[in-house]
Write a protein that holds these residues in place. Structure first.
Motif, PDB file in Angstrom:
ATOM      1  N   LEU A 217      -1.143  -5.541  -4.296  1.00 54.42           N
ATOM      2  CA  LEU A 217      -1.905  -5.385  -3.058  1.00 54.42           C
ATOM      3  C   LEU A 217      -3.279  -6.032  -3.178  1.00 54.42           C
ATOM      4  O   LEU A 217      -3.744  -6.709  -2.253  1.00 54.42           O
TER       5      LEU A 217
ATOM      6  N   SER B 196       2.491   6.812  -6.603  1.00 55.88           N
ATOM      7  CA  SER B 196       1.470   7.668  -7.212  1.00 55.88           C
ATOM      8  C   SER B 196       1.701   9.139  -6.876  1.00 55.88           C
ATOM      9  O   SER B 196       1.534  10.014  -7.734  1.00 55.88           O
TER      10      SER B 196
ATOM     11  N   GLY C 296       3.228   2.518  -9.346  1.00 60.79           N
ATOM     12  CA  GLY C 296       2.168   2.552  -8.342  1.00 60.79           C
ATOM     13  C   GLY C 296       1.034   1.597  -8.676  1.00 60.79           C
ATOM     14  O   GLY C 296       0.491   0.922  -7.797  1.00 60.79           O
TER      15      GLY C 296
ATOM     16  N   ALA D 165      -6.151   3.676  -0.703  1.00 64.70           N
ATOM     17  CA  ALA D 165      -5.436   4.375  -1.772  1.00 64.70           C
ATOM     18  C   ALA D 165      -5.756   5.869  -1.780  1.00 64.70           C
ATOM     19  O   ALA D 165      -5.012   6.656  -2.370  1.00 64.70           O
TER      20      ALA D 165
ATOM     21  N   LEU E 273       0.837  -1.204   0.000  1.00 64.38           N
ATOM     22  CA  LEU E 273       0.000   0.000   0.000  1.00 64.38           C
ATOM     23  C   LEU E 273       0.866   1.245   0.000  1.00 64.38           C
ATOM     24  O   LEU E 273       0.642   2.174  -0.795  1.00 64.38           O
TER      25      LEU E 273
ATOM     26  N   TYR F 222      -0.241  -1.603  -6.568  1.00 63.22           N
ATOM     27  CA  TYR F 222      -1.659  -1.685  -6.196  1.00 63.22           C
ATOM     28  C   TYR F 222      -2.261  -3.019  -6.644  1.00 63.22           C
ATOM     29  O   TYR F 222      -3.023  -3.643  -5.907  1.00 63.22           O
TER      30      TYR F 222
ATOM     31  N   ALA G  18      -8.484  -1.922   0.181  1.00 65.01           N
ATOM     32  CA  ALA G  18      -7.435  -1.318  -0.653  1.00 65.01           C
ATOM     33  C   ALA G  18      -7.902  -0.016  -1.300  1.00 65.01           C
ATOM     34  O   ALA G  18      -7.145   0.959  -1.335  1.00 65.01           O
TER      35      ALA G  18
ATOM     36  N   SER H 208       2.528   1.763  -3.356  1.00 58.30           N
ATOM     37  CA  SER H 208       1.563   2.246  -4.341  1.00 58.30           C
ATOM     38  C   SER H 208       1.265   3.727  -4.138  1.00 58.30           C
ATOM     39  O   SER H 208       1.259   4.511  -5.096  1.00 58.30           O
ATOM     40  N   VAL H 209       1.014   4.113  -2.901  1.00 54.35           N
ATOM     41  CA  VAL H 209       0.686   5.512  -2.594  1.00 54.35           C
ATOM     42  C   VAL H 209       1.870   6.428  -2.898  1.00 54.35           C
ATOM     43  O   VAL H 209       1.724   7.459  -3.565  1.00 54.35           O
TER      44      VAL H 209
END
Length: 122
Positions: A68, A16, A61, A81, A9, A65, A77, A12-13
């Motif tokens: 995830l 991004s 990202g 996000a 997570l 994700y 999820a 990914s965050v």
């Protein structure tokens, strides 16, 4: 959420948010979009390094994700996000010197509270 899931997570965050940062830098070089300069803007998107880096960060990202989603329910999820919004506002404040009005700050607090409630496990 396990430590591995949290790491996916976070990856990914952060990827991004990095993507948004580089897209903003590249967009500043690109200039204001108008119908008359649409072709040059499309070419610019393909040639401005910051925009290519930003798109690459978004791709990383998305990969994090997707990984995830193989481990966590979408109902966890997806809302998690939304932390991208929080970090983007903080990035805008510190890097691009954008203001954070009180209502926006309250909204960010609601997002963080919502994410905590969504991921909280007994």
């Amino acid at each position: 959420m396990t430590p591995q899931e949290f790491f996916l997570l976070l990856a990914s965050v952060l990827a991004s948010v990095a993507g948004q940062f580089f897209l903003k830098l590249g967009a500043a070089k690109l200039g204001r979009f108008q119908l008359a300069n649409s072709v040059s803007h499309i070419f610019g998107i393909l040639t401005i390094p910051e925009l290519l880096i930003g798109l690459s960060c978004y791709a990383l990202g998305a990969i994090a994700y997707i990984l995830l989603l193989t481990r966590v329910k979408l109902s966890v999820a997806g809302p998690s996000a939304s932390l991208v919004y929080v970090f983007s506002v903080v990035l805008g404040y510190f890097i691009f010197k954008e203001s954070i009005p009180l209502f926006r700050l309250a909204g960010l607090g609601l997002i963080v509270t919502g994410v905590i409630l969504v991921v909280w496990q007994k």
